[in-house]
Design a protein around this motif. Structure first.
Motif, short mmCIF file in Angstrom:
data_model
loop_
_atom_site.label_atom_id
_atom_site.label_comp_id
_atom_site.label_asym_id
_atom_site.label_seq_id
_atom_site.Cartn_x
_atom_site.Cartn_y
_atom_site.Cartn_z
N SER A 228 22.12 65.03 2.42
CA SER A 228 21.36 64.01 1.69
C SER A 228 19.87 64.10 1.99
O SER A 228 19.46 64.68 2.99
CB SER A 228 21.87 62.62 2.09
OG SER A 228 21.63 62.41 3.47
N SER A 229 19.09 63.45 1.13
CA SER A 229 17.64 63.48 1.36
C SER A 229 17.29 62.63 2.59
O SER A 229 16.36 62.95 3.32
CB SER A 229 16.88 63.04 0.12
OG SER A 229 17.17 61.70 -0.17
N ILE A 230 18.06 61.57 2.84
CA ILE A 230 17.76 60.73 4.02
C ILE A 230 17.97 61.56 5.31
O ILE A 230 17.20 61.44 6.26
CB ILE A 230 18.57 59.40 4.01
CG1 ILE A 230 18.11 58.46 5.13
CG2 ILE A 230 20.07 59.60 4.16
CD1 ILE A 230 16.99 57.57 4.76
N ALA A 231 18.98 62.41 5.31
CA ALA A 231 19.19 63.27 6.50
C ALA A 231 17.99 64.20 6.68
O ALA A 231 17.55 64.44 7.81
CB ALA A 231 20.48 64.08 6.34
N GLY A 232 17.42 64.66 5.55
CA GLY A 232 16.23 65.51 5.62
C GLY A 232 15.04 64.76 6.24
O GLY A 232 14.28 65.33 7.03
N VAL A 233 14.92 63.48 5.89
CA VAL A 233 13.83 62.67 6.46
C VAL A 233 14.00 62.55 7.98
O VAL A 233 13.05 62.69 8.75
CB VAL A 233 13.80 61.27 5.79
CG1 VAL A 233 12.78 60.36 6.47
CG2 VAL A 233 13.50 61.39 4.30
N TYR A 234 15.24 62.29 8.41
CA TYR A 234 15.50 62.18 9.86
C TYR A 234 15.25 63.52 10.56
O TYR A 234 14.75 63.56 11.68
CB TYR A 234 16.93 61.71 10.13
CG TYR A 234 17.18 60.25 9.81
CD1 TYR A 234 16.37 59.25 10.34
CD2 TYR A 234 18.24 59.86 8.99
CE1 TYR A 234 16.60 57.90 10.06
CE2 TYR A 234 18.48 58.52 8.70
CZ TYR A 234 17.66 57.55 9.24
OH TYR A 234 17.89 56.22 8.96
N ARG A 235 15.58 64.62 9.90
CA ARG A 235 15.35 65.94 10.52
C ARG A 235 13.85 66.20 10.69
O ARG A 235 13.42 66.69 11.74
CB ARG A 235 15.98 67.06 9.68
CG ARG A 235 17.48 67.09 9.79
CD ARG A 235 18.12 68.38 9.29
NE ARG A 235 19.55 68.21 9.35
CZ ARG A 235 20.32 67.86 8.31
NH1 ARG A 235 19.80 67.72 7.10
NH2 ARG A 235 21.62 67.68 8.48
#
Ligand code: ADP
Ligand code: MG
Length: 264
Positions: A228-235
C-alpha cells in the motif's frame, strides 16, 4: 558500524505514537536493521502489532519476583524486532516515570540488547506533565526525539510543550511527523510549526483506514498492507530515522504564537 540511535517518539495521547513507532520498527527490520522497541506507555500496547498479541510487562514480572531472564522480558516480533513493554502503575498509584527507570535499569542488567541493536525506539506516554516524559531522557537513554502531531491545535500545543521539556533537558529534536487528521491546510500548518521550532517536517502520514484494519488483525501496515501507499510512507520515514535527519535543540513558541500559527 554507525552508532546506535536511541530515538523517542513524543506526542499527545491518541495522536498515533504507538502505531507510527511500530511501523517504523517493522520497516527498519525489513531493511535489515536490528531494532529494539521499548513500550514505555502504561497502556502497554506499543508492541501488539509487532508481536501479534499483548506481551507480559516488565513491571508485572519484576513485581511477581523470582528469577527473570532476558527471554522472559524480550519478545521477538515481526522480522526479528525485539519487543519489551515496561508496563505501568495502576491509575492513581505510583509514577510511570519511576517505573520506566526501574524497568530499563533491570533490562540492562539482564540483557545486552540496548547496546547491541542499531535502533532503540521508545514509545513514551503522551502526558507531558508525567515523569514518564523525562525518565528515559534523564537516564541519558535518548539521543534524538521526534514529535508527532496533526494540524489541530491541541496536539501542536502538546508538541510545543514537549519542546519546552526537550530544550530544558538539552535533547535534540530530529524532526516533526504529521499524522494527518485531514485538517484544513494541514501540511502547511505543520510545516510552519516545524520550521518555527527550528526543525523540519520529516513525514506527512495520510489518514488511511488500512492502518486500523491492520491494527485489528494484530499487524502493522508494513506487514499487513505491504504494497500500500501508506506502507511506502512509513518506509520513507524509517529511512529518514535511520539517516538521523537533522537534530536540533528546539525553540519552543509562546502560546500566543502557536495560536496564531494554528489559525493561519
Ligand atoms: P498513541 O500511541 O499516540 O496514543 P495510537 O498509535 O494508539 O496513538 O493511535 C490511535 C489510533 O489512531 C489507533 O487506533 C491507530 O490505529 C489510529 N491511527 C494512527 N495513525 C493513523 C493513520 N495514519 N490513519 C488512520 N488511523 C491511524
Ligand atoms: Mg500509544
Amino acid at each position: 558500524m554507525s552508532p546506535i540511535k536511541y530515538v523517542a517518539i513524543y506526542g499527545k495521547g491518541g495522536i498515533g505514537k504507538s502505531c507510527t513507532a511500530s511501523n517504523i520498527a517493522a520497516a527498519c527490520a525489513e531493511y535489515g536493521h536490528k531494532v529494539l522497541m521499548v513500550g514505555c506507555d502504561p497502556k502497554s500496547d506499543s508492541t501488539m502489532t509487532l508481536v501479534g498479541r499483548r506481551i507480559p510487562t516488565m513491571m508485572d514480572l519484576i513485581q511477581r519476583g523470582g528469577e527473570i531472564t532476558e527471554r522472559d522480558l524480550i519478545f521477538p516480533g515481526y522480522k526479528g524486532v525485539w519487543c519489551v513493554e515496561v508496563g505501568g502503575p495502576e491509575p492513581g498509584v505510583g509514577c510511570a516515570g519511576r517505573g520506566i527507570i526501574v524497568a530499563i535499569d533491570f533490562l540492562r542488567k539482564v540483557s545486552k540488547a540496548m547496546e547491541e541493536v542499531d535502533l532503540v525506539l521508545y514509545d513514551v506516554p503522551g502526558d507531558i506533565v508525567c515523569g514518564g516524559f523525562s525518565a528515559p531522557i534523564r537516564k541519558g537513554l535518548v539521543s534524538q526525539a521526534y514529535i508527532i502531531t496533526s494540524g489541530e491545535y491541541m496536539p501542536m500545543y502538546a508538541g510545543n510543550n514537549i519542546c519546552r521539556g526537550l530544550k530544558r533537558l538539552g535533547t535534540p529534536l530530529a524532526g516533526v511527523i504529521c499524522n494527518s487528521r485531514e485538517a484544513a491546510g494541514e501540511r502547511e500548518i505543520v510545516e510552519s510549526f516545524a520550521k518555527e521550532l527550528g526543525s523540519t517536517l520529516v513525514a506527512f502520514i495520510p489518514k488511511d483506514p488500512l492502518v486500523q484494519q491492520c491494527e485489528r488483525r494484530g499487524v502493522t501496515a508494513i506487514e499487513g498492507a505491504s504494497e500500500s501507499s501508506i506502507a511506502g510512507v512509513y518506509r520513507d520515514l524509517a529511512r529518514a530515522v535511520m539517516a538521523g535527519a537533522n537534530p536540533v535543540i528546539p525553540k519552543p513558541m509562546t502560546d500566543e504564537r502557536l495560536r496564531e500559527l494554528s489559525c493561519a
